[in-house]
Motif scaffolding. Structure first.
Motif, mmCIF file in Angstrom:
data_model
loop_
_atom_site.group_PDB
_atom_site.id
_atom_site.type_symbol
_atom_site.label_atom_id
_atom_site.label_comp_id
_atom_site.label_asym_id
_atom_site.label_seq_id
_atom_site.Cartn_x
_atom_site.Cartn_y
_atom_site.Cartn_z
ATOM 1 N N GLY A 99 26.980 19.809 8.571
ATOM 2 C CA GLY A 99 28.331 20.239 8.874
ATOM 3 C C GLY A 99 28.418 21.095 10.113
ATOM 4 N N SER A 100 27.299 21.681 10.517
ATOM 5 C CA SER A 100 27.292 22.531 11.700
ATOM 6 C C SER A 100 26.782 21.755 12.906
ATOM 7 C CB SER A 100 26.392 23.745 11.468
ATOM 8 O OG SER A 100 26.890 24.531 10.412
ATOM 9 N N ILE A 101 27.102 22.272 14.083
ATOM 10 C CA ILE A 101 26.634 21.668 15.319
ATOM 11 C C ILE A 101 25.774 22.698 16.040
ATOM 12 C CG2 ILE A 101 27.321 20.681 17.534
ATOM 13 C CD1 ILE A 101 29.963 19.864 16.052
ATOM 14 N N PHE A 102 24.572 22.289 16.413
ATOM 15 C CA PHE A 102 23.610 23.176 17.055
ATOM 16 C C PHE A 102 23.301 22.672 18.462
ATOM 17 C CE2 PHE A 102 22.922 23.491 12.529
ATOM 18 C CZ PHE A 102 22.774 24.848 12.322
ATOM 19 N N HIS A 103 22.944 23.596 19.341
ATOM 20 C CA HIS A 103 22.441 23.183 20.647
ATOM 21 C C HIS A 103 21.050 23.776 20.840
ATOM 22 C CE1 HIS A 103 24.751 26.889 21.504
ATOM 23 N NE2 HIS A 103 23.842 27.138 22.448
ATOM 24 N N HIS A 104 20.175 22.944 21.384
ATOM 25 C CA HIS A 104 18.767 23.278 21.571
ATOM 26 C C HIS A 104 18.460 23.314 23.060
ATOM 27 C CE1 HIS A 104 17.936 21.888 17.331
ATOM 28 N NE2 HIS A 104 19.013 21.186 17.606
ATOM 29 N N SER B 66 14.313 25.593 36.968
ATOM 30 C CA SER B 66 15.055 26.832 37.185
ATOM 31 C C SER B 66 16.449 26.559 37.735
ATOM 32 C CB SER B 66 14.291 27.750 38.139
ATOM 33 O OG SER B 66 14.239 27.170 39.433
ATOM 34 N N ALA B 67 16.745 25.294 38.056
ATOM 35 C CA ALA B 67 18.029 24.950 38.669
ATOM 36 C C ALA B 67 18.854 23.969 37.843
ATOM 37 C CB ALA B 67 17.795 24.363 40.058
ATOM 38 N N VAL B 68 18.390 23.608 36.653
ATOM 39 C CA VAL B 68 19.120 22.657 35.811
ATOM 40 C C VAL B 68 19.195 23.180 34.383
ATOM 41 C CG1 VAL B 68 18.385 20.648 37.165
ATOM 42 C CG2 VAL B 68 17.097 21.295 35.140
ATOM 43 N N SER B 69 20.027 22.512 33.585
ATOM 44 C CA SER B 69 20.030 22.777 32.152
ATOM 45 C C SER B 69 19.676 21.485 31.434
ATOM 46 C CB SER B 69 21.392 23.298 31.677
ATOM 47 O OG SER B 69 22.352 22.277 31.654
ATOM 48 N N MET B 70 18.924 21.621 30.372
ATOM 49 C CA MET B 70 18.591 20.489 29.507
ATOM 50 C C MET B 70 18.905 20.928 28.083
ATOM 51 S SD MET B 70 15.044 19.007 30.979
ATOM 52 C CE MET B 70 15.131 17.800 32.264
ATOM 53 N N THR B 71 19.856 20.245 27.462
ATOM 54 C CA THR B 71 20.348 20.665 26.159
ATOM 55 C C THR B 71 20.459 19.467 25.238
ATOM 56 O OG1 THR B 71 21.645 22.401 27.253
ATOM 57 C CG2 THR B 71 22.235 21.849 24.990
ATOM 58 N N THR B 72 20.018 19.643 24.007
ATOM 59 C CA THR B 72 20.234 18.645 22.961
ATOM 60 C C THR B 72 21.268 19.213 22.004
ATOM 61 O OG1 THR B 72 18.013 17.716 23.100
ATOM 62 C CG2 THR B 72 19.195 17.384 21.037
ATOM 63 N N ILE B 73 22.301 18.437 21.709
ATOM 64 C CA ILE B 73 23.309 18.825 20.723
ATOM 65 C C ILE B 73 23.040 17.987 19.478
ATOM 66 C CG2 ILE B 73 25.770 18.882 20.182
ATOM 67 C CD1 ILE B 73 26.298 19.168 23.193
ATOM 68 N N SER B 74 22.902 18.662 18.325
ATOM 69 C CA SER B 74 22.547 17.960 17.092
ATOM 70 C C SER B 74 23.217 18.604 15.886
ATOM 71 C CB SER B 74 21.026 17.986 16.893
ATOM 72 O OG SER B 74 20.622 19.292 16.518
ATOM 73 N N ALA B 75 23.001 18.019 14.731
ATOM 74 C CA ALA B 75 23.532 18.561 13.478
ATOM 75 C C ALA B 75 22.454 19.294 12.691
ATOM 76 C CB ALA B 75 24.127 17.439 12.633
ATOM 77 N N TYR B 76 21.311 19.558 13.307
ATOM 78 C CA TYR B 76 20.264 20.302 12.611
ATOM 79 C C TYR B 76 19.828 21.487 13.460
ATOM 80 C CZ TYR B 76 17.121 17.688 15.698
ATOM 81 O OH TYR B 76 16.495 17.146 16.793
ATOM 82 N N ASP B 77 19.265 22.481 12.794
ATOM 83 C CA ASP B 77 18.840 23.690 13.491
ATOM 84 C C ASP B 77 17.427 23.509 14.012
ATOM 85 O OD1 ASP B 77 18.553 26.257 14.463
ATOM 86 O OD2 ASP B 77 18.706 27.244 12.536
ATOM 87 N N ALA B 78 16.452 24.137 13.405
ATOM 88 C CA ALA B 78 15.091 24.112 13.935
ATOM 89 C C ALA B 78 14.317 22.864 13.525
ATOM 90 C CB ALA B 78 14.336 25.361 13.494
ATOM 91 N N THR B 79 14.679 22.262 12.426
ATOM 92 C CA THR B 79 13.930 21.122 11.909
ATOM 93 C C THR B 79 14.860 19.946 11.665
ATOM 94 O OG1 THR B 79 12.461 22.663 10.769
ATOM 95 C CG2 THR B 79 12.355 20.367 10.082
ATOM 96 N N TYR B 80 14.462 18.777 12.143
ATOM 97 C CA TYR B 80 15.236 17.566 11.914
ATOM 98 C C TYR B 80 15.410 17.376 10.414
ATOM 99 C CZ TYR B 80 16.418 12.653 11.612
ATOM 100 O OH TYR B 80 17.037 11.470 11.316
ATOM 101 N N ALA B 81 16.634 17.108 10.002
ATOM 102 C CA ALA B 81 16.894 16.961 8.573
ATOM 103 C C ALA B 81 17.888 15.840 8.318
ATOM 104 C CB ALA B 81 17.430 18.267 8.004
#
Length: 173
Positions: free
Chosen positions: A17-22, A69-84
């Motif tokens: 139910g939550s949305i996380f960014h890594h 140091s000049a870009v961002s790399m982000t994953t948006i997912s529905a899990y926090d630290a561990t894939y579930a």
């Protein structure tokens, strides 16, 4: 690649139910661009993941090829630290378990972040509306029926018709 400043990977958004960014902790500490993305996504309602690394994703294809140091790399997912995903590779791995509302909310967060960054006004809200009904229609079409009106309007026929055309046994050959 040098003109790209932000890489966003969307992953496993249909569960939870939550949305996380890594993001990678070393990039968050050294890249103002990554810090900007992190603050933007947090402001849009995404939760910063407890993980200090990017999860496995296609972002690693670029990881060693860009100035981190000049870009961002982000994953948006529905899990926090561990894939579930409790259903993965089980008899219950069915489309009916997809949380379409979470997918629609994630799409809105990603779209608004991209719009704000493209306009270079990350603190100014740009309302993005993602229709839950449209997301539900497409989800049902692409995971259950494969033969729906929504697909017909984009492909000139149903997915079944498109598959027949690709296979060479459709009526439009």
């Amino acid at each position: 690649l040098s003109s790209i400043k932000h890489f966003i990977h969307l992953e496993q958004l249909g569960f939870g139910g939550s949305i996380f960014h890594h993001s990678d902790a070393s990039m968050l500490a050294s890249s103002p661009v990554q810090s900007e993305m992190d603050q933007l996504l947090t402001g849009l309602g995404s939760i910063r993941s407890a993980s200090t690394q990017l999860p496995p994703s296609s972002l690693y294809s670029f990881y060693d090829q860009v100035d981190r140091s000049a870009v961002s790399m982000t994953t948006i997912s529905a899990y926090d630290a561990t894939y579930a995903n409790p259903y993965i590779q089980s008899p219950l791995d069915l489309a009916r378990h997809v949380n379409v509302s979470n997918v629609a909310r994630s799409a809105a967060i990603a779209a608004e972040a991209i719009l704000r960054l493209a306009r270079r006004i990350p603190s100014t809200p740009i309302p993005v509306n993602v229709s839950y009904d449209t997301a539900l229609t497409w989800s049902n079409c692409l995971t259950s029926s494969f033969d729906c009106e929504a697909l017909s309007s984009f492909s000139g026929g149903s997915l079944l018709t498109v598959r027949k055309r690709i296979a060479g046994n459709g009526e439009d050959n």
